[in-house]
Design a protein around this motif. Structure first.
Motif, PDB file in Angstrom:
ATOM      1  N   PHE A 165       0.767  -1.446   0.235  1.00 52.29           N
ATOM      2  CA  PHE A 165       0.073   0.158   0.216  1.00 52.29           C
ATOM      3  C   PHE A 165       0.526   0.914  -0.011  1.00 52.29           C
ATOM      4  N   HIS A 217      -5.066  -5.576  -3.358  1.00 53.25           N
ATOM      5  CA  HIS A 217      -6.493  -5.532  -3.789  1.00 53.25           C
ATOM      6  C   HIS A 217      -7.146  -6.502  -4.254  1.00 53.25           C
ATOM      7  N   LEU A 239      -8.250  -7.986  -0.181  1.00 59.89           N
ATOM      8  CA  LEU A 239      -8.652  -6.925   0.151  1.00 59.89           C
ATOM      9  C   LEU A 239     -10.668  -6.875  -0.586  1.00 59.89           C
ATOM     10  N   ALA A 259      -3.628  -0.100  -3.460  1.00 65.26           N
ATOM     11  CA  ALA A 259      -3.280  -1.616  -2.981  1.00 65.26           C
ATOM     12  C   ALA A 259      -2.347  -2.249  -4.337  1.00 65.26           C
ATOM     13  N   THR A 314      -5.702   2.534   0.778  1.00 67.99           N
ATOM     14  CA  THR A 314      -6.331   1.773   0.466  1.00 67.99           C
ATOM     15  C   THR A 314      -6.747   1.263  -0.999  1.00 67.99           C
TER      16      THR A 314
END
Length: 87
Positions: free
Chosen positions: A38, A69, A72, A64, A61
């Protein structure tokens, strides 16, 4: 459960991370891994009264790297719940 103070929340698309470790080197190693995934602001470190180091950093975020990514986007809340010191 205590309510979250929304005045302390980071801006949208950012996350505040707190790392507590026995040594500054251990805290910095974890922060380095996060910075590879990040974009983030400069870290701040503080001594822990019982010994050790507490390191704070803010990450973006929205910036990322691809593996983070993807993780997440598909992650789900843990079934284990929160740690005893979390709200």
């Amino acid at each position: 459960m205590n309510p979250v103070d929304t005045a302390l929340l980071p801006s949208a698309g950012h996350a505040e991370i707190r790392i507590v470790a026995a040594t500054p080197e251990a805290a910095r190693a974890v922060a380095e891994v996060l910075r590879r995934s990040f974009a983030g602001a400069e870290q701040r470190s503080y001594p822990v009264p019982e010994g050790g180091t507490r390191l704070h950093l803010t990450v973006d975020t929205g910036s990322a790297a691809e593996p983070a990514h993807s993780w997440l986007a598909t992650s789900r809340p843990s079934a284990c719940g929160t740690h005893v010191d979390e709200v």
